[in-house]
Design a protein around this motif. Structure first.
Motif, PDB file in Angstrom:
ATOM      1  N   GLU A   1     -11.337   4.340  -0.314  1.00 46.89           N
ATOM      2  CA  GLU A   1     -11.376   5.732   0.132  1.00 46.89           C
ATOM      3  C   GLU A   1     -12.206   5.800   1.412  1.00 46.89           C
ATOM      4  OE1 GLU A   1      -9.805   8.234  -1.047  1.00 46.89           O
ATOM      5  OE2 GLU A   1      -9.140   7.549  -3.029  1.00 46.89           O
TER       6      GLU A   1
ATOM      7  N   ILE B   1      -1.572   2.179  -7.245  1.00 47.99           N
ATOM      8  CA  ILE B   1      -2.596   1.526  -8.069  1.00 47.99           C
ATOM      9  C   ILE B   1      -2.067   1.276  -9.483  1.00 47.99           C
ATOM     10  CG2 ILE B   1      -4.876   1.844  -9.130  1.00 47.99           C
ATOM     11  CD1 ILE B   1      -5.628   3.404  -6.534  1.00 47.99           C
ATOM     12  N   LYS B   2      -1.315   2.238 -10.026  1.00 50.24           N
ATOM     13  CA  LYS B   2      -0.719   2.066 -11.356  1.00 50.24           C
ATOM     14  C   LYS B   2       0.191   0.836 -11.375  1.00 50.24           C
ATOM     15  CE  LYS B   2      -1.981   5.801 -13.830  1.00 50.24           C
ATOM     16  NZ  LYS B   2      -2.631   5.708 -15.155  1.00 50.24           N
TER      17      LYS B   2
ATOM     18  N   SER C   1       0.805  -1.225   0.000  1.00 49.94           N
ATOM     19  CA  SER C   1       0.000   0.000   0.000  1.00 49.94           C
ATOM     20  C   SER C   1       0.838   1.275   0.000  1.00 49.94           C
ATOM     21  CB  SER C   1      -0.965   0.020   1.195  1.00 49.94           C
ATOM     22  OG  SER C   1      -0.246  -0.043   2.415  1.00 49.94           O
TER      23      SER C   1
ATOM     24  N   SER D   1      -8.269  -8.515  -8.986  1.00 50.36           N
ATOM     25  CA  SER D   1      -9.164  -7.358  -8.805  1.00 50.36           C
ATOM     26  C   SER D   1      -9.433  -7.077  -7.334  1.00 50.36           C
ATOM     27  CB  SER D   1     -10.485  -7.590  -9.539  1.00 50.36           C
ATOM     28  OG  SER D   1     -11.118  -8.771  -9.059  1.00 50.36           O
TER      29      SER D   1
ATOM     30  N   ILE E   1      -6.591  -4.806  -6.132  1.00 49.38           N
ATOM     31  CA  ILE E   1      -6.705  -3.453  -6.672  1.00 49.38           C
ATOM     32  C   ILE E   1      -7.883  -2.719  -6.041  1.00 49.38           C
ATOM     33  CG2 ILE E   1      -7.145  -2.110  -8.775  1.00 49.38           C
ATOM     34  CD1 ILE E   1      -5.572  -4.286 -10.302  1.00 49.38           C
ATOM     35  N   GLN E   2      -8.991  -3.421  -5.850  1.00 50.52           N
ATOM     36  CA  GLN E   2     -10.155  -2.819  -5.195  1.00 50.52           C
ATOM     37  C   GLN E   2      -9.802  -2.362  -3.778  1.00 50.52           C
ATOM     38  OE1 GLN E   2     -13.551  -5.401  -4.957  1.00 50.52           O
ATOM     39  NE2 GLN E   2     -14.838  -3.902  -3.935  1.00 50.52           N
TER      40      GLN E   2
ATOM     41  N   GLU F   1      -1.887  -2.404 -11.204  1.00 46.82           N
ATOM     42  CA  GLU F   1      -2.518  -2.691 -12.498  1.00 46.82           C
ATOM     43  C   GLU F   1      -1.488  -3.218 -13.492  1.00 46.82           C
ATOM     44  OE1 GLU F   1      -6.207   0.550 -12.309  1.00 46.82           O
ATOM     45  OE2 GLU F   1      -4.309   1.096 -13.297  1.00 46.82           O
TER      46      GLU F   1
ATOM     47  N   ARG G   1      -7.767   0.768  -3.816  1.00 48.65           N
ATOM     48  CA  ARG G   1      -8.552   1.944  -4.208  1.00 48.65           C
ATOM     49  C   ARG G   1      -9.439   2.474  -3.078  1.00 48.65           C
ATOM     50  NH1 ARG G   1      -8.814   3.165  -9.571  1.00 48.65           N
ATOM     51  NH2 ARG G   1      -8.029   1.618 -11.059  1.00 48.65           N
TER      52      ARG G   1
ATOM     53  N   GLN H   1      -0.979   7.056  -3.480  1.00 49.99           N
ATOM     54  CA  GLN H   1      -1.974   6.011  -3.698  1.00 49.99           C
ATOM     55  C   GLN H   1      -2.173   5.747  -5.187  1.00 49.99           C
ATOM     56  OE1 GLN H   1      -6.014   6.885  -2.460  1.00 49.99           O
ATOM     57  NE2 GLN H   1      -6.578   4.730  -2.384  1.00 49.99           N
ATOM     58  N   LEU H   2      -2.207   6.813  -5.973  1.00 49.24           N
ATOM     59  CA  LEU H   2      -2.404   6.664  -7.418  1.00 49.24           C
ATOM     60  C   LEU H   2      -1.237   5.909  -8.051  1.00 49.24           C
ATOM     61  CD1 LEU H   2      -4.571   7.418  -9.414  1.00 49.24           C
ATOM     62  CD2 LEU H   2      -3.424   9.594  -9.816  1.00 49.24           C
TER      63      LEU H   2
END
Length: 360
Positions: free
Chosen positions: A297, A278-279, A236, A288, A291-292, A282, A295, A274-275
């Motif tokens: 929030e 995630i990149k 993370s 999934s 990745i979920q 992916e 993501r 965080q972005l």
């Protein structure tokens, strides 16, 4: 190579007899310079906006954590070289992620197979050992952990993967497999690692262990997903590690007097890490469910907990523990911030128990 390619392209389009057009070259150079100035102006404007937002916001666990990591924030600076350098490069990475993703280690298929094998009810130890032997770094990590005081009570040296598995069990072997791969992203052990990176790496490890622990005690999460929880917690903060690497790169070109303690630099880490994470997830084509969870929030949290909410709570608790240890808050403020920022009730209870142990 580039010049040869250009010459062949021009010849193909316009024929071989061309006089150099110096005026056109000067125009092109002026246009490129103008583009660069526009990019720098946008970066400066965005940095100033980040600073204004930071000054209005109340301190939260992440901001206090970066205060503990980098030092108390300085006031506004008209020429914050470090923040401008890092911001421009983050924008480039997010707009052209291939620049960073192509430089990252690819998630080996063997790592995925190892985790799947450990999750298989019809687990085959022989097949698992064969897989581990294809990744020497992971094999070494498992053997090293099996020889720790936690598992090797007898003190007799463990050199065999089968014996290591028997001592540790599937869960801890699984953690060692994932940890050995992610450790490739550990910041380089230079002066900046000793000053900042070591605490950032410690935070990642704490977050992983806490995410695992919180999911085990959550009434809403299936226990079979525990390995996913540890992995989510561990990766993370990959985005923050990438930004930390950018900071080290910045000091090769900017003044060594620049410091990472500005409002803007800390805000960049909070808003962009965080972005970036995630990149990366992916790019590795992770499940999934992972990745979920990455993501997640907190604004959209409902009563039912998830791996994502537990990873978020684990990160907040780990940050507050380091802030408390640094003396930036006291135990009463620690409890107040738990109530304000930690989402799960059982997560707050567990954090309070940990805090009591820490201050004894």
């Amino acid at each position: 190579m580039f010049a040869k390619l250009m010459r062949s392209t021009i010849t193909l389009l316009f024929g071989s007899r061309l006089d150099p057009d110096y005026h056109a070259f000067e125009q092109l150079r002026a246009q490129e310079q103008e583009k660069l100035e526009v990019m720098e102006a946008k970066a400066k404007s965005s940095i100033e906006q980040l600073h204004a937002e930071a000054c209005l916001a109340d301190p939260n666990p992440a901001e206090l954590f970066y205060d503990a990591l980098f030092g108390l924030s300085t006031g506004p600076s008209e020429h914050d070289e470090l923040s401008h350098f890092v911001y421009q490069h983050i924008r480039e990475l997010l707009e052209q992620p291939d620049k960073i993703l192509d430089a990252l280690p690819v998630m080996p298929a063997s790592v995925v197979k190892m985790v799947n094998e450990l999750n298989d009810p019809e687990f085959d130890l022989f097949e698992f050992v064969q897989l581990v032997e294809t990744e020497p770094a992971i094999a070494a990590a498992i053997i090293k952990r099996a020889n720790s005081a936690l598992f090797n009570v007898s003190g007799k040296e463990v050199t065999d993967l089968k014996r290591a598995f028997m001592l540790m069990g599937a869960r801890y072997v699984k953690e060692s497999v994932l940890h050995a791969f992610i450790e490739q992203f550990k910041p380089c052990q230079n002066i900046y690692f000793k000053m900042f990176g070591e605490k950032l790496w410690l935070h990642s490890q704490n977050t992983a262990a806490l995410t695992q622990s919180l999911t085990e005690t959550s009434p809403d999460i299936e226990k079979a997903k525990d390995s996913t929880a540890y992995f989510v917690g561990l990766i993370s903060d990959l985005g923050a590690m990438i930004i930390f690497q950018l900071m080290q790169d910045a000091f090769k070109t900017i003044s060594p007097d620049a410091a990472p303690c500005s409002y803007m630099f800390k805000r960049l880490i909070r808003q962009e890490s965080q972005l970036l994470t995630i990149k990366i997830a992916e790019y590795w084509n992770l499940p999934s469910s992972v990745i979920q969870a990455l993501r997640f929030e907190p604004e959209y949290f409902v009563a039912c907990e998830s791996i994502g909410s537990c990873a978020y709570d684990a990160s907040v608790i780990s940050q507050l523990e380091q802030v408390l240890d640094k003396g930036l808050i006291d135990t009463e403020q620690f409890e107040q911030m738990l109530d304000q920022y930690v989402l799960g009730e059982h997560c707050r209870t567990q954090a309070m128990s940990r805090m009591i142990e820490l201050v004894r």
